[in-house]
Enzyme design. Structure first.
Site, PDB file in Angstrom:
ATOM      1  N   THR A  35      -5.271   4.437 -52.035  1.00 57.92           N
ATOM      2  CA  THR A  35      -4.805   3.135 -51.899  1.00 57.92           C
ATOM      3  C   THR A  35      -5.950   1.909 -51.979  1.00 57.92           C
ATOM      4  O   THR A  35      -5.684   0.813 -52.228  1.00 57.92           O
ATOM      5  CB  THR A  35      -3.858   2.604 -50.784  1.00 57.92           C
ATOM      6  OG1 THR A  35      -4.604   2.999 -49.639  1.00 57.92           O
ATOM      7  CG2 THR A  35      -2.526   3.549 -50.660  1.00 57.92           C
ATOM      8  N   LEU A  73     -10.681   4.019 -40.628  1.00 55.98           N
ATOM      9  CA  LEU A  73      -9.342   3.231 -41.179  1.00 55.98           C
ATOM     10  C   LEU A  73      -8.470   3.851 -42.336  1.00 55.98           C
ATOM     11  O   LEU A  73      -7.417   3.471 -42.425  1.00 55.98           O
ATOM     12  CB  LEU A  73     -10.062   2.102 -42.103  1.00 55.98           C
ATOM     13  CG  LEU A  73     -11.063   1.152 -41.384  1.00 55.98           C
ATOM     14  CD1 LEU A  73     -11.707   0.345 -42.419  1.00 55.98           C
ATOM     15  CD2 LEU A  73     -10.250   0.329 -40.171  1.00 55.98           C
ATOM     16  N   SER A  75      -5.974   5.550 -44.337  1.00 58.33           N
ATOM     17  CA  SER A  75      -4.494   5.760 -44.340  1.00 58.33           C
ATOM     18  C   SER A  75      -3.527   4.815 -45.216  1.00 58.33           C
ATOM     19  O   SER A  75      -4.086   3.787 -45.515  1.00 58.33           O
ATOM     20  CB  SER A  75      -3.863   5.225 -42.886  1.00 58.33           C
ATOM     21  OG  SER A  75      -2.632   5.604 -42.856  1.00 58.33           O
ATOM     22  N   ASN A  99     -10.704  15.257 -37.880  1.00 59.56           N
ATOM     23  CA  ASN A  99     -12.002  15.277 -38.447  1.00 59.56           C
ATOM     24  C   ASN A  99     -12.973  14.138 -38.225  1.00 59.56           C
ATOM     25  O   ASN A  99     -14.202  14.357 -38.196  1.00 59.56           O
ATOM     26  CB  ASN A  99     -11.691  15.607 -40.133  1.00 59.56           C
ATOM     27  CG  ASN A  99     -11.101  16.783 -40.358  1.00 59.56           C
ATOM     28  OD1 ASN A  99     -11.359  17.738 -39.822  1.00 59.56           O
ATOM     29  ND2 ASN A  99     -10.611  16.920 -41.615  1.00 59.56           N
ATOM     30  N   GLY A 102     -14.370  14.444 -34.938  1.00 58.17           N
ATOM     31  CA  GLY A 102     -15.066  15.738 -35.002  1.00 58.17           C
ATOM     32  C   GLY A 102     -16.595  15.110 -35.461  1.00 58.17           C
ATOM     33  O   GLY A 102     -17.658  15.307 -34.625  1.00 58.17           O
ATOM     34  N   TYR A 145       4.474   7.066 -40.714  1.00 59.50           N
ATOM     35  CA  TYR A 145       3.238   6.384 -40.543  1.00 59.50           C
ATOM     36  C   TYR A 145       3.252   5.920 -39.025  1.00 59.50           C
ATOM     37  O   TYR A 145       2.187   6.178 -38.262  1.00 59.50           O
ATOM     38  CB  TYR A 145       3.431   4.746 -41.151  1.00 59.50           C
ATOM     39  CG  TYR A 145       2.185   3.793 -40.916  1.00 59.50           C
ATOM     40  CD1 TYR A 145       0.920   4.048 -41.291  1.00 59.50           C
ATOM     41  CD2 TYR A 145       2.570   2.409 -40.368  1.00 59.50           C
ATOM     42  CE1 TYR A 145       0.067   3.299 -41.402  1.00 59.50           C
ATOM     43  CE2 TYR A 145       1.533   1.549 -40.413  1.00 59.50           C
ATOM     44  CZ  TYR A 145       0.222   1.903 -40.680  1.00 59.50           C
ATOM     45  OH  TYR A 145      -0.932   1.546 -40.266  1.00 59.50           O
ATOM     46  N   LYS A 149       0.316   7.626 -36.515  1.00 62.02           N
ATOM     47  CA  LYS A 149      -0.655   6.805 -35.784  1.00 62.02           C
ATOM     48  C   LYS A 149      -0.588   6.906 -34.420  1.00 62.02           C
ATOM     49  O   LYS A 149      -1.608   6.820 -33.418  1.00 62.02           O
ATOM     50  CB  LYS A 149      -0.665   5.244 -36.448  1.00 62.02           C
ATOM     51  CG  LYS A 149      -0.963   4.930 -37.650  1.00 62.02           C
ATOM     52  CD  LYS A 149      -2.399   4.886 -37.879  1.00 62.02           C
ATOM     53  CE  LYS A 149      -2.931   4.393 -38.976  1.00 62.02           C
ATOM     54  NZ  LYS A 149      -4.406   4.461 -39.195  1.00 62.02           N
ATOM     55  N   TYR A 159      -9.955  13.182 -27.165  1.00 63.25           N
ATOM     56  CA  TYR A 159     -11.314  13.409 -27.034  1.00 63.25           C
ATOM     57  C   TYR A 159     -12.255  12.368 -26.166  1.00 63.25           C
ATOM     58  O   TYR A 159     -13.309  12.663 -25.673  1.00 63.25           O
ATOM     59  CB  TYR A 159     -11.757  12.785 -28.638  1.00 63.25           C
ATOM     60  CG  TYR A 159     -11.872  13.891 -29.609  1.00 63.25           C
ATOM     61  CD1 TYR A 159     -10.485  14.465 -29.950  1.00 63.25           C
ATOM     62  CD2 TYR A 159     -13.093  14.505 -30.063  1.00 63.25           C
ATOM     63  CE1 TYR A 159     -10.521  15.525 -30.788  1.00 63.25           C
ATOM     64  CE2 TYR A 159     -12.928  15.554 -31.139  1.00 63.25           C
ATOM     65  CZ  TYR A 159     -11.829  16.045 -31.400  1.00 63.25           C
ATOM     66  OH  TYR A 159     -11.750  17.058 -32.140  1.00 63.25           O
TER      67      TYR A 159
END
Ligand code: UDP
Length: 310
Positions: A35, A73, A75, A99, A102, A145, A149, A159
């Site tokens: 997008t 960001l 998505s 990811n 990480g 969505y 999220k 984390y």
């Protein structure tokens, strides 16, 4: 600061780059251009502190150089885009977030997750404050969505807890401005394009549902304030000027002086009836204050659309 920004070729990402490029030691953009668009960022391609990498964060990535700040960001973010790409949306929120986290863990960088007001679903309270858990349909038309999220927030929180990552979550409310895609069905661009072409303005439902629209410069300012906040936390970012969709249509009609008429269409299923951020926490802790009013922001956006419309 050395930044890695996933989704940096998108609407909000491109404005973020413009805000920080002059003072950044390095910005690496990862974007799969699903997008986003190269045209949003190609003016930076020749800069030595800027690097664009065509990469989908759903696949493992290691920059193999030090990173101070990861901003995630990436998505699909508009109802049309995420309904067209449900699996991709779920994967960027889930695997993509893991990811991105990480990378932040490996380089001990700060982390910012772009979350959304959608995690509040069709809220039963208004305004929505950060303690509210939301009212979300897990299998509805928006669930790919909303739930991705919500997972992304849970992953970020894990984390923080397990690895003591300095991570922030921003819940971004409806944002508009230059570089939005003109064909992805969002209300501000739909109405502006319809008005400029003197076509019918398509209000869904009775137009009594509310949103609170934030001009992109204010949103980006809030994101950066949150990003540099000293410890992990969650912030609503947007503008708390709540209006109905009818009011938005009328304001755009007035500014553009169009001949368009309003027509009413069915309200999509699970379309939230009200949405207004409670900004008291962001105002208090981040000193965040949206400063661009709706008319001013719409005027700037309309000028940009005029130059970019087919
Ligand atoms: N909407 C509308 N006409 C349109 C597009 C959207 O009335 O042509 C409405 C939509 O039903 C929703 C609001 O405008 O109530 C905001 O829609 P958008 O897709 O921009 O974002 P959302 O806040 O729903 O994620």
């Amino acid at each position: 600061m050395r930044y890695l920004i996933t989704g940096g070729a998108g609407f909000i990402g491109s404005h973020l780059v413009s805000k920080i490029i002059d003072n950044a030691e390095k910005i690496i953009i990862l974007d799969n251009l699903l997008t986003g668009s190269e045209k949003n960022i190609n003016k930076y391609f020749d800069l030595s502190n800027f690097q664009f990498i065509s990469h989908d964060i759903q696949n493992h990535y290691d920059p193999e150089e030090n990173i101070d700040c990861v901003i995630h960001l990436a998505s699909c973010a508009s109802p049309v885009a995420y309904v067209e790409n449900p699996i991709n949306t779920l994967k960027s929120g889930s695997i993509g977030t893991i990811n991105a986290l990480g990378i932040a863990r490996k380089y001990n960088s700060s982390f910012l997750l772009a979350s959304t007001s959608e995690i509040y679903g069709d809220p039963k309270i208004s305004p929505q404050h950060e303690e509210y858990w939301g009212n979300v349909n897990p299998v509805g038309p928006r669930s790919m969505y909303d739930e991705s999220k919500r997972f992304a927030e849970a992953a970020t929180q894990a984390y923080i807890t397990e690895y003591k990552l300095n991570a922030k979550i921003v819940r971004i409310f409806n944002t508009y401005g230059p570089n939005m895609k003109l064909d992805d069905g969002r209300v501000v661009t739909n109405f502006i394009v319809q008005a400029l072409k003197n076509k019918d303005i398509t209000v869904f439902g009775k137009g009594l549902q509310t949103r609170s629209f934030s001009y992109v410069d204010d949103t980006v300012n809030g994101i950066m304030l949150a990003s540099s906040y000293k410890k992990p936390d969650i912030f609503n970012i947007g503008n708390d000027n709540e209006i109905t969709i009818n009011q938005l249509a009328q304001t755009i009609i007035d500014i553009t002086n169009t001949k368009s008429q309003i027509i009413y269409k069915d309200l999509p299923k699970d379309d939230p009836l009200q949405r207004k951020p409670d900004l008291s926490k962001s105002k208090k802790l981040l000193n965040y204050e949206p400063v661009i009013g709706l008319e001013k922001g719409l005027e700037k956006t309309i000028e940009w659309v005029k130059k970019n419309i087919d």
